[in-house]
Scaffold this motif. Structure first.
Motif, PDB file in Angstrom:
ATOM      1  N   GLN A   1      32.609  61.808 -32.915  1.00 43.85           N
ATOM      2  CA  GLN A   1      34.058  61.335 -32.480  1.00 43.85           C
ATOM      3  C   GLN A   1      33.722  60.833 -31.056  1.00 43.85           C
ATOM      4  O   GLN A   1      34.740  60.388 -30.393  1.00 43.85           O
ATOM      5  N   GLY A   2      32.604  60.766 -30.380  1.00 46.58           N
ATOM      6  CA  GLY A   2      32.502  59.985 -29.155  1.00 46.58           C
ATOM      7  C   GLY A   2      32.763  61.119 -28.020  1.00 46.58           C
ATOM      8  O   GLY A   2      33.099  60.793 -27.106  1.00 46.58           O
ATOM      9  N   ARG A   3      32.799  62.249 -28.266  1.00 43.16           N
ATOM     10  CA  ARG A   3      32.932  63.653 -27.311  1.00 43.16           C
ATOM     11  C   ARG A   3      31.672  64.298 -27.002  1.00 43.16           C
ATOM     12  O   ARG A   3      31.824  65.474 -27.233  1.00 43.16           O
ATOM     13  N   ALA A   4      30.712  63.539 -26.349  1.00 41.94           N
ATOM     14  CA  ALA A   4      29.618  64.289 -26.274  1.00 41.94           C
ATOM     15  C   ALA A   4      29.527  65.530 -25.392  1.00 41.94           C
ATOM     16  O   ALA A   4      28.990  66.370 -25.248  1.00 41.94           O
ATOM     17  N   SER A   5      30.288  65.401 -24.230  1.00 38.92           N
ATOM     18  CA  SER A   5      30.451  66.343 -23.092  1.00 38.92           C
ATOM     19  C   SER A   5      31.111  67.487 -23.840  1.00 38.92           C
ATOM     20  O   SER A   5      30.518  68.818 -23.599  1.00 38.92           O
ATOM     21  N   GLU A   6      31.938  67.405 -24.865  1.00 39.29           N
ATOM     22  CA  GLU A   6      32.585  68.595 -25.435  1.00 39.29           C
ATOM     23  C   GLU A   6      31.550  69.381 -26.368  1.00 39.29           C
ATOM     24  O   GLU A   6      31.472  70.504 -26.698  1.00 39.29           O
ATOM     25  N   ALA A   7      30.724  68.410 -27.024  1.00 35.42           N
ATOM     26  CA  ALA A   7      29.735  68.937 -27.930  1.00 35.42           C
ATOM     27  C   ALA A   7      28.546  69.640 -27.450  1.00 35.42           C
ATOM     28  O   ALA A   7      28.151  70.598 -28.136  1.00 35.42           O
ATOM     29  N   LYS A   8      28.165  69.476 -26.137  1.00 39.04           N
ATOM     30  CA  LYS A   8      26.924  70.163 -25.657  1.00 39.04           C
ATOM     31  C   LYS A   8      27.166  71.493 -25.653  1.00 39.04           C
ATOM     32  O   LYS A   8      25.973  72.074 -26.079  1.00 39.04           O
ATOM     33  N   PRO A   9      28.155  72.306 -25.353  1.00 34.65           N
ATOM     34  CA  PRO A   9      27.898  73.633 -25.390  1.00 34.65           C
ATOM     35  C   PRO A   9      27.896  74.252 -26.781  1.00 34.65           C
ATOM     36  O   PRO A   9      27.306  75.200 -26.883  1.00 34.65           O
ATOM     37  N   HIS A  10      28.491  73.579 -27.709  1.00 39.21           N
ATOM     38  CA  HIS A  10      28.354  73.909 -29.182  1.00 39.21           C
ATOM     39  C   HIS A  10      26.767  73.825 -29.593  1.00 39.21           C
ATOM     40  O   HIS A  10      26.418  74.711 -30.224  1.00 39.21           O
ATOM     41  N   LEU A  11      26.073  72.786 -29.214  1.00 37.13           N
ATOM     42  CA  LEU A  11      24.836  72.287 -29.716  1.00 37.13           C
ATOM     43  C   LEU A  11      23.958  73.415 -29.006  1.00 37.13           C
ATOM     44  O   LEU A  11      22.951  73.844 -29.563  1.00 37.13           O
ATOM     45  N   ALA A  12      24.278  73.605 -27.710  1.00 38.83           N
ATOM     46  CA  ALA A  12      23.458  74.590 -26.754  1.00 38.83           C
ATOM     47  C   ALA A  12      23.564  76.083 -27.682  1.00 38.83           C
ATOM     48  O   ALA A  12      22.506  76.724 -27.654  1.00 38.83           O
ATOM     49  N   MET A  13      24.554  76.546 -27.994  1.00 38.31           N
ATOM     50  CA  MET A  13      25.052  77.818 -28.695  1.00 38.31           C
ATOM     51  C   MET A  13      24.308  77.638 -30.001  1.00 38.31           C
ATOM     52  O   MET A  13      23.592  78.720 -30.595  1.00 38.31           O
ATOM     53  N   ALA A  14      24.320  76.592 -30.867  1.00 37.42           N
ATOM     54  CA  ALA A  14      23.493  76.770 -31.945  1.00 37.42           C
ATOM     55  C   ALA A  14      22.207  76.753 -31.889  1.00 37.42           C
ATOM     56  O   ALA A  14      21.415  77.194 -32.671  1.00 37.42           O
ATOM     57  N   GLU A  15      21.629  76.014 -30.863  1.00 35.59           N
ATOM     58  CA  GLU A  15      20.204  76.392 -30.596  1.00 35.59           C
ATOM     59  C   GLU A  15      19.905  77.631 -30.244  1.00 35.59           C
ATOM     60  O   GLU A  15      18.740  78.368 -30.638  1.00 35.59           O
ATOM     61  N   LEU A  16      20.583  78.304 -29.224  1.00 36.46           N
ATOM     62  CA  LEU A  16      20.328  79.740 -28.852  1.00 36.46           C
ATOM     63  C   LEU A  16      20.552  80.668 -29.927  1.00 36.46           C
ATOM     64  O   LEU A  16      19.702  81.709 -30.117  1.00 36.46           O
ATOM     65  N   LEU A  17      21.346  80.635 -30.885  1.00 32.00           N
ATOM     66  CA  LEU A  17      21.833  81.505 -31.813  1.00 32.00           C
ATOM     67  C   LEU A  17      20.932  81.110 -33.139  1.00 32.00           C
ATOM     68  O   LEU A  17      20.470  82.184 -33.813  1.00 32.00           O
ATOM     69  N   GLY A  18      20.682  79.889 -33.287  1.00 28.25           N
ATOM     70  CA  GLY A  18      20.282  79.708 -34.889  1.00 28.25           C
ATOM     71  C   GLY A  18      18.861  79.031 -34.823  1.00 28.25           C
ATOM     72  O   GLY A  18      18.248  78.691 -35.845  1.00 28.25           O
ATOM     73  N   GLY A  19      18.215  78.597 -33.541  1.00 26.01           N
ATOM     74  CA  GLY A  19      17.083  77.853 -33.599  1.00 26.01           C
ATOM     75  C   GLY A  19      17.226  76.603 -34.001  1.00 26.01           C
ATOM     76  O   GLY A  19      16.210  75.863 -34.401  1.00 26.01           O
ATOM     77  N   TYR A  20      18.445  76.032 -33.927  1.00 26.71           N
ATOM     78  CA  TYR A  20      18.393  74.352 -34.158  1.00 26.71           C
ATOM     79  C   TYR A  20      17.989  73.864 -33.034  1.00 26.71           C
ATOM     80  O   TYR A  20      18.333  73.994 -32.105  1.00 26.71           O
ATOM     81  N   GLY A  21      17.076  72.963 -33.387  1.00 22.73           N
ATOM     82  CA  GLY A  21      16.309  72.234 -32.370  1.00 22.73           C
ATOM     83  C   GLY A  21      17.165  70.962 -31.796  1.00 22.73           C
ATOM     84  O   GLY A  21      18.130  70.719 -32.157  1.00 22.73           O
ATOM     85  N   ASP A  22      16.311  70.122 -31.082  1.00 22.83           N
ATOM     86  CA  ASP A  22      17.441  68.758 -30.506  1.00 22.83           C
ATOM     87  C   ASP A  22      17.494  68.042 -31.381  1.00 22.83           C
ATOM     88  O   ASP A  22      18.844  67.214 -31.311  1.00 22.83           O
ATOM     89  N   GLU A  23      17.063  67.857 -32.597  1.00 19.21           N
ATOM     90  CA  GLU A  23      17.592  67.154 -33.645  1.00 19.21           C
ATOM     91  C   GLU A  23      18.693  67.771 -34.349  1.00 19.21           C
ATOM     92  O   GLU A  23      19.370  67.015 -35.264  1.00 19.21           O
ATOM     93  N   GLY A  24      19.168  68.983 -34.019  1.00 23.02           N
ATOM     94  CA  GLY A  24      20.297  69.662 -34.832  1.00 23.02           C
ATOM     95  C   GLY A  24      20.024  70.048 -36.239  1.00 23.02           C
ATOM     96  O   GLY A  24      20.687  69.788 -37.213  1.00 23.02           O
ATOM     97  N   ARG A  25      18.756  70.276 -36.372  1.00 25.80           N
ATOM     98  CA  ARG A  25      18.114  70.710 -37.795  1.00 25.80           C
ATOM     99  C   ARG A  25      17.627  72.117 -37.690  1.00 25.80           C
ATOM    100  O   ARG A  25      17.088  72.346 -36.801  1.00 25.80           O
TER     101      ARG A  25
END
Length: 143
Positions: free
Chosen positions: A95-119
């Motif tokens: 949706q073009g809301r990258a700054s809002e996305a950052k904390p959720h992507l960081a949490m996903a990486e922290l909790l689930g091991g999702y890497g930079d590609e989001g996979r």
């Protein structure tokens, strides 16, 4: 004889089949009805998996507002759900809301091991009797 749980299980399998065949809009319609029905007749287990598949169906059918609403509702119930954080981050990015996305992507990486590609690392699919098998990269079903 069909019980309410059997009927819901059959409907879920049908919706999952639609999703796996790329019919995301049809899957979303069926899954939305199942989520509504589960509010009236709670299933034997929680609805997180069901709602995640609904949000993914919305994501893939470009219904990003709906995907965001469902994913945020999941995170209210379970803020540590790694995949929901990943999915919300991806929805917000799309949706073009990258700054809002950052904390959720960081949490996903922290909790689930999702890497930079989001996979996730390679997915393992349950094959019933005989165990599980790794899913080939072209079968990977991340958002």
């Amino acid at each position: 004889m069909s019980t309410p749980e059997t009927g819901m299980a059959e409907r879920y399998q049908r919706a999952r089949g639609l999703y796996e065949h790329g019919e995301f809009q049809a899957a979303a319609e069926e899954l939305s009805a199942l989520v509504d029905a589960s509010a009236l007749e709670p299933p034997l287990h929680g609805t997180t998996e069901l709602r995640l598949l609904l949000a993914r169906s919305y994501y893939h059918s470009a219904q990003l507002g709906r995907a965001e609403r469902v994913t945020r509702a999941i995170l209210v119930d379970d803020p540590d759900e790694a995949y929901a954080n990943l999915l919300l981050g991806r929805v917000l990015q799309r949706q073009g809301r990258a700054s809002e996305a950052k904390p959720h992507l960081a949490m996903a990486e922290l909790l689930g091991g999702y890497g930079d590609e989001g996979r996730l690392p390679p997915v393992v699919r349950d094959e019933g009797v005989g165990g599980a098998r790794p899913v080939a990269p072209d079968e990977d079903d991340t958002p």
